[in-house]
Design a protein around this motif. Structure first.
Motif, PDB file in Angstrom:
ATOM      1  N   SER A 109       0.809  -1.217   0.000  1.00  0.00           N
ATOM      2  CA  SER A 109       0.000   0.000   0.000  1.00  0.00           C
ATOM      3  C   SER A 109       0.842   1.267   0.000  1.00  0.00           C
ATOM      4  O   SER A 109       0.322   2.352  -0.159  1.00  0.00           O
ATOM      5  N   ARG A 140      -0.027   5.829  -5.817  1.00  0.00           N
ATOM      6  CA  ARG A 140      -1.195   5.454  -6.624  1.00  0.00           C
ATOM      7  C   ARG A 140      -1.316   6.370  -7.823  1.00  0.00           C
ATOM      8  O   ARG A 140      -1.002   7.555  -7.747  1.00  0.00           O
ATOM      9  N   ALA A 141      -1.813   5.791  -8.893  1.00  0.00           N
ATOM     10  CA  ALA A 141      -2.079   6.593 -10.085  1.00  0.00           C
ATOM     11  C   ALA A 141      -3.360   7.383  -9.846  1.00  0.00           C
ATOM     12  O   ALA A 141      -4.264   6.919  -9.165  1.00  0.00           O
ATOM     13  N   PRO A 142      -3.443   8.579 -10.380  1.00  0.00           N
ATOM     14  CA  PRO A 142      -4.681   9.347 -10.195  1.00  0.00           C
ATOM     15  C   PRO A 142      -5.848   8.641 -10.862  1.00  0.00           C
ATOM     16  O   PRO A 142      -5.700   7.968 -11.875  1.00  0.00           O
ATOM     17  N   ARG A 143      -7.004   8.797 -10.255  1.00  0.00           N
ATOM     18  CA  ARG A 143      -8.208   8.165 -10.796  1.00  0.00           C
ATOM     19  C   ARG A 143      -8.592   8.816 -12.117  1.00  0.00           C
ATOM     20  O   ARG A 143      -8.506  10.028 -12.272  1.00  0.00           O
ATOM     21  N   ALA A 144      -9.007   7.978 -13.025  1.00  0.00           N
ATOM     22  CA  ALA A 144      -9.464   8.494 -14.315  1.00  0.00           C
ATOM     23  C   ALA A 144     -10.861   9.064 -14.142  1.00  0.00           C
ATOM     24  O   ALA A 144     -11.737   8.430 -13.568  1.00  0.00           O
ATOM     25  N   THR A 145     -11.066  10.254 -14.620  1.00  0.00           N
ATOM     26  CA  THR A 145     -12.384  10.865 -14.546  1.00  0.00           C
ATOM     27  C   THR A 145     -13.040  10.789 -15.909  1.00  0.00           C
ATOM     28  O   THR A 145     -12.387  10.920 -16.939  1.00  0.00           O
ATOM     29  N   ARG A 146     -14.324  10.570 -15.889  1.00  0.00           N
ATOM     30  CA  ARG A 146     -15.065  10.473 -17.137  1.00  0.00           C
ATOM     31  C   ARG A 146     -15.364  11.874 -17.639  1.00  0.00           C
ATOM     32  O   ARG A 146     -15.929  12.696 -16.921  1.00  0.00           O
TER      33      ARG A 146
END
Length: 135
Positions: free
Chosen positions: A91, A95-101
């Protein structure tokens, strides 16, 4: 029918925190919510008002308690900090940034509306209510 809440003295009380009833609200002597019904009323200076959460009413509800039945104040939940205990190796990786739609700038299809019925017409162009052809 719409049910609306009104503003009163209960809004000023914090949830699950005992407050001396004489400071929270004016009134006559009252009974503790947990004492037997045949117990004589107590003065407001001897009672504690506690606002509890309610599943159906966001404003909650208030009960009066004597010193013997007053609920304990719950400690606040511990805050999670990034400098806290060491994380596992898995952990701790970044982390990769979250993909936003992405939202389209232009709608996919302009909805046609029947001029007589004021309802949206399906792609066939025929109104489902009156049968008129809408172009």
């Amino acid at each position: 029918m719409q049910i609306r809440t009104s503003s009163d003295w209960r809004d000023a009380l914090p949830f699950e925190t005992p407050v001396l009833a004489s400071e929270a609200m004016p009134g006559d002597a009252s009974r503790c919510a947990r004492c037997p019904a045949d117990t004589p009323p107590r003065e407001r200076t001897e009672l504690w008002a506690v606002k509890h959460r309610h599943p159906n009413n966001h404003a909650g509800f208030v009960r009066l308690y004597c010193r013997e039945h007053r609920p304990a104040i719950a400690p606040p939940p511990p805050a999670v900090s990034s400098t806290g205990p060491a994380r596992s190796r898995k952990s701790s990786a970044p982390r990769a940034p979250r993909a936003t739609r992405a939202t389209p700038a232009v709608p996919e299809r302009v909805a046609a509306v029947c001029g007589d019925c004021f309802v949206e017409v399906p792609a066939s162009g025929i109104c489902g209510v009156c049968g008129e052809r809408v172009s």
